[in-house]
Design a protein around this motif. Structure first.
Motif, PDB file in Angstrom:
ATOM      1  N   GLU A 136     -27.412  -6.412 -13.295  1.00 21.44           N
ATOM      2  CA  GLU A 136     -27.592  -5.274 -12.397  1.00 21.44           C
ATOM      3  C   GLU A 136     -27.133  -3.976 -13.045  1.00 21.44           C
ATOM      4  OE1 GLU A 136     -26.346  -5.628  -8.394  1.00 21.44           O
ATOM      5  OE2 GLU A 136     -26.763  -7.755  -8.276  1.00 21.44           O
ATOM      6  N   ARG A 137     -26.118  -4.046 -13.924  1.00 23.69           N
ATOM      7  CA  ARG A 137     -25.626  -2.833 -14.586  1.00 23.69           C
ATOM      8  C   ARG A 137     -26.165  -2.731 -16.010  1.00 23.69           C
ATOM      9  NH1 ARG A 137     -21.949   0.042 -12.273  1.00 23.69           N
ATOM     10  NH2 ARG A 137     -21.208   0.873 -14.251  1.00 23.69           N
ATOM     11  N   ASP A 138     -27.127  -3.612 -16.331  1.00 28.34           N
ATOM     12  CA  ASP A 138     -27.775  -3.569 -17.627  1.00 28.34           C
ATOM     13  C   ASP A 138     -26.738  -3.623 -18.753  1.00 28.34           C
ATOM     14  OD1 ASP A 138     -29.923  -3.601 -19.233  1.00 28.34           O
ATOM     15  OD2 ASP A 138     -30.409  -1.485 -19.065  1.00 28.34           O
ATOM     16  N   GLU A 139     -25.886  -4.638 -18.706  1.00 31.91           N
ATOM     17  CA  GLU A 139     -24.765  -4.707 -19.633  1.00 31.91           C
ATOM     18  C   GLU A 139     -25.189  -5.024 -21.064  1.00 31.91           C
ATOM     19  OE1 GLU A 139     -22.188  -7.545 -17.825  1.00 31.91           O
ATOM     20  OE2 GLU A 139     -21.558  -6.183 -16.240  1.00 31.91           O
ATOM     21  N   ALA A 142     -45.534   3.202 -19.885  1.00 28.33           N
ATOM     22  CA  ALA A 142     -44.257   2.599 -20.277  1.00 28.33           C
ATOM     23  C   ALA A 142     -43.097   3.260 -19.536  1.00 28.33           C
ATOM     24  CB  ALA A 142     -44.057   2.719 -21.787  1.00 28.33           C
ATOM     25  N   GLY A 143     -43.149   4.589 -19.426  1.00 31.90           N
ATOM     26  CA  GLY A 143     -42.086   5.292 -18.713  1.00 31.90           C
ATOM     27  C   GLY A 143     -42.025   4.913 -17.251  1.00 31.90           C
ATOM     28  N   THR A 144     -43.202   4.743 -16.630  1.00 28.78           N
ATOM     29  CA  THR A 144     -43.242   4.339 -15.231  1.00 28.78           C
ATOM     30  C   THR A 144     -42.666   2.942 -15.053  1.00 28.78           C
ATOM     31  OG1 THR A 144     -45.214   5.686 -14.872  1.00 28.78           O
ATOM     32  CG2 THR A 144     -44.753   3.978 -13.251  1.00 28.78           C
ATOM     33  N   MET A 145     -43.038   2.028 -15.932  1.00 29.12           N
ATOM     34  CA  MET A 145     -42.508   0.659 -15.869  1.00 29.12           C
ATOM     35  C   MET A 145     -40.985   0.657 -15.912  1.00 29.12           C
ATOM     36  SD  MET A 145     -44.960  -1.839 -18.140  1.00 29.12           S
ATOM     37  CE  MET A 145     -45.206  -0.813 -19.576  1.00 29.12           C
ATOM     38  N   ILE A 146     -40.444   1.366 -16.880  1.00 33.98           N
ATOM     39  CA  ILE A 146     -38.993   1.362 -17.098  1.00 33.98           C
ATOM     40  C   ILE A 146     -38.270   2.040 -15.944  1.00 33.98           C
ATOM     41  CG2 ILE A 146     -37.168   2.278 -18.585  1.00 33.98           C
ATOM     42  CD1 ILE A 146     -39.201   1.932 -20.915  1.00 33.98           C
ATOM     43  N   TYR A 147     -38.794   3.163 -15.496  1.00 32.87           N
ATOM     44  CA  TYR A 147     -38.144   3.907 -14.424  1.00 32.87           C
ATOM     45  C   TYR A 147     -38.053   3.072 -13.154  1.00 32.87           C
ATOM     46  CZ  TYR A 147     -36.521   8.239 -12.281  1.00 32.87           C
ATOM     47  OH  TYR A 147     -35.749   9.192 -11.684  1.00 32.87           O
ATOM     48  N   THR A 186     -33.273  -1.430 -10.366  1.00 26.88           N
ATOM     49  CA  THR A 186     -33.734  -2.288  -9.280  1.00 26.88           C
ATOM     50  C   THR A 186     -32.923  -3.577  -9.213  1.00 26.88           C
ATOM     51  OG1 THR A 186     -35.970  -1.434  -9.579  1.00 26.88           O
ATOM     52  CG2 THR A 186     -35.761  -3.455  -8.332  1.00 26.88           C
ATOM     53  N   ASN A 187     -32.787  -4.108  -8.014  1.00 27.50           N
ATOM     54  CA  ASN A 187     -32.193  -5.432  -7.828  1.00 27.50           C
ATOM     55  C   ASN A 187     -32.929  -6.443  -8.702  1.00 27.50           C
ATOM     56  OD1 ASN A 187     -31.510  -8.024  -6.885  1.00 27.50           O
ATOM     57  ND2 ASN A 187     -31.146  -7.274  -4.815  1.00 27.50           N
ATOM     58  N   PRO A 188     -32.210  -7.192  -9.562  1.00 26.83           N
ATOM     59  CA  PRO A 188     -32.874  -8.145 -10.466  1.00 26.83           C
ATOM     60  C   PRO A 188     -33.770  -9.140  -9.746  1.00 26.83           C
ATOM     61  CG  PRO A 188     -30.578  -7.876 -11.102  1.00 26.83           C
ATOM     62  CD  PRO A 188     -30.753  -7.141  -9.800  1.00 26.83           C
ATOM     63  N   SER A 196     -32.749   7.784 -14.568  1.00 26.82           N
ATOM     64  CA  SER A 196     -32.248   6.512 -14.051  1.00 26.82           C
ATOM     65  C   SER A 196     -30.747   6.393 -14.285  1.00 26.82           C
ATOM     66  CB  SER A 196     -32.967   5.345 -14.720  1.00 26.82           C
ATOM     67  OG  SER A 196     -32.592   5.239 -16.085  1.00 26.82           O
ATOM     68  N   ASP A 197     -30.085   5.604 -13.450  1.00 28.76           N
ATOM     69  CA  ASP A 197     -28.645   5.389 -13.599  1.00 28.76           C
ATOM     70  C   ASP A 197     -28.318   4.746 -14.942  1.00 28.76           C
ATOM     71  OD1 ASP A 197     -28.288   6.444 -11.104  1.00 28.76           O
ATOM     72  OD2 ASP A 197     -28.128   4.500 -10.082  1.00 28.76           O
TER      73      ASP A 197
END
Length: 422
Positions: free
Chosen positions: A416-419, A124-129, A134-136, A202-203
């Motif tokens: 892109e900024r995960d708003e 799960a951590g790898t997926m999210i990271y 990433t570019n959508p 991650s950002d």
């Protein structure tokens, strides 16, 4: 991005290699740690211990989800590597039943529990990271890299197992040879630790932390606001769990039992290409999900599996190595095509502040309920009904459950900024 891909992929390969070699040596482990009146009984018990490691994964998902959402993705990924690697090396030195009696299977079960907790946070951590920054438009493809690294770890475990079966005598393998892949995993642990220690959070998580918008108790917020989504994603991953553990763990032992006695290389030629096929199909389907949508690709994969698994039954009844190879490759490709879009699909279902917890919980619940129990259940069904096509029926049922769950879900996408983090 290349550095992130490398660090996540290497760590995931190492962890899945370490986790899956237990399944590849289940027959020997069953005989050494679980004496029974029949080889099938020992194998069933070994698969049961394998299932225990999977069943505790949801607890690991909650634990590492809390760490990842509250303290950072990097810390969770590093801790999961420790918790997998140290117990894995311990298996290589663990005495068998003949040496220490019941203490042997008890110790093995405890070790498997620790490994299961680790796996609850690793994938799960790898997926999210890989997905969060990433570019959508490329999120499906980059998410499939997590799936590919998982499969490469499985393939490595299959390769190591086959090489040992080819180079060692059966007596040597049963006595000490099976311990080798567990002990040498310490090298992979040190390598993975070095690579992951250089990662940064991650950002998306960094921005949440700067805004003081981290969840105080992620699991509580998960059930309060997203319990329905958790339930849906658990059931839509049913085919993923059954498919992955049937194509790899169950069929690895099936091929060895039915075709490995005449030539051990047959195991490598029959099983490893199928595992690689899963990875190739995962990357392709992940890319296609960027174009045609995650849900569409997943639905098509599950429906095609129902049809293919039925029409491939004569091949498994044929009990010939060539027929088995064709059967295994086709179903592996379909399993991989379902695996590819899953990382991006799951990540896009949940907000960033509790994403680690939600993804880890839903994925691990599904893998625990449907995946880890699959080899044991299929072994039982074959014994009960004396029908070697039981894996096909089991796959068909799981694919139908996934298709039904997907039908009531929709594709989502965070910016892109995960708003949607709030």
């Amino acid at each position: 991005m290349k550095r992130i891909l490398t660090a996540c992929a290497i760590g995931n390969i190492i962890e899945w290699y370490e986790f899956m070699i237990f399944g590849y040596f289940a027959t020997i482990i069953g005989q050494l740690f679980f004496p029974a009146s029949s080889s099938l009984g020992s194998l069933f018990k070994a698969f049961g211990v394998f299932a225990v490691g999977i069943l505790v994964r949801p607890l690991g998902g909650i634990l590492f989800g809390h760490i990842g959402d509250k303290y950072g993705r990097k810390k969770a990924l590093l801790l999961s590597l420790y918790l997998m690697s140290i117990p894995t090396v311990m298996i290589g030195f663990l005495p068998g039943y003949d040496s220490i009696g019941m203490a042997a299977p008890i110790a093995l079960i405890l070790i498997r529990i620790l490994q299961g907790l680790s796996m609850g946070g690793e994938y799960a951590g790898t997926m999210i990271y890989l997905i969060e920054d990433t570019n959508p438009k490329k999120r499906g493809f980059y998410g499939s890299v997590a799936a590919l690294s998982l499969v490469l770890g499985m393939a490595l475990g299959s390769l190591v197992s086959t090489v040992l079966h080819v180079t060692l005598m059966p007596e040597q393998l049963a006595s000490w040879g099976w311990r080798i892949p567990f002990i040498i995993s310490i090298g992979g642990f040190l390598w993975g630790l070095y690579i992951r220690s250089k990662l940064e959070d991650s950002d998306v998580f960094t921005e949440l932390k700067l805004k003081n918008n981290l969840s105080k108790l992620p699991i509580k917020e998960t059930f309060q606001k997203h319990s329905k989504q958790i339930f849906s994603t658990v059931f839509m991953q049913c085919f993923l769990g059954v498919g992955m553990y049937t194509m790899t763990i169950f069929y690895a032992n099936f091929a060895k039992e039915h075709f490995g006695s005449s030539d051990p290389l047959v195991c490598l030629m029959l099983n490893t290409p199928g595992v690689i096929a899963i990875g190739i199909a995962a990357v392709i389907s992940g890319k296609l999900s960027d174009i045609y949508g995650r849900k569409n690709v997943l639905l098509i994969s599950s429906i095609c599996t129902c049809v293919a698994a039925y029409f491939l039954i004569p091949l498994i009844h044929d009990k010939q190595a060539g027929s088995f190879f064709v059967h295994h490759i086709i179903l592996s490709l379909l399993t991989g095509s379902f695996l590819g879009p899953i990382p991006s699909f799951l990540a896009e279902c949940f907000p960033a502040k509790i994403r680690y917890t939600c993804v880890a919980l839903s994925n691990n619940l599904s893998m625990g309920i449907f995946g880890g129990t699959a080899p044991m259940m299929i072994t039982y069904l074959i014994s009960r009904f004396q029908d070697s096509a039981m894996p096909n029926y089991y796959l068909m049922a799981s694919a139908l459950i996934s298709a039904f769950g997907l039908y009531f879900m929709s594709d989502k996408n965070f910016g892109e900024r995960d708003e949607d983090a709030n």
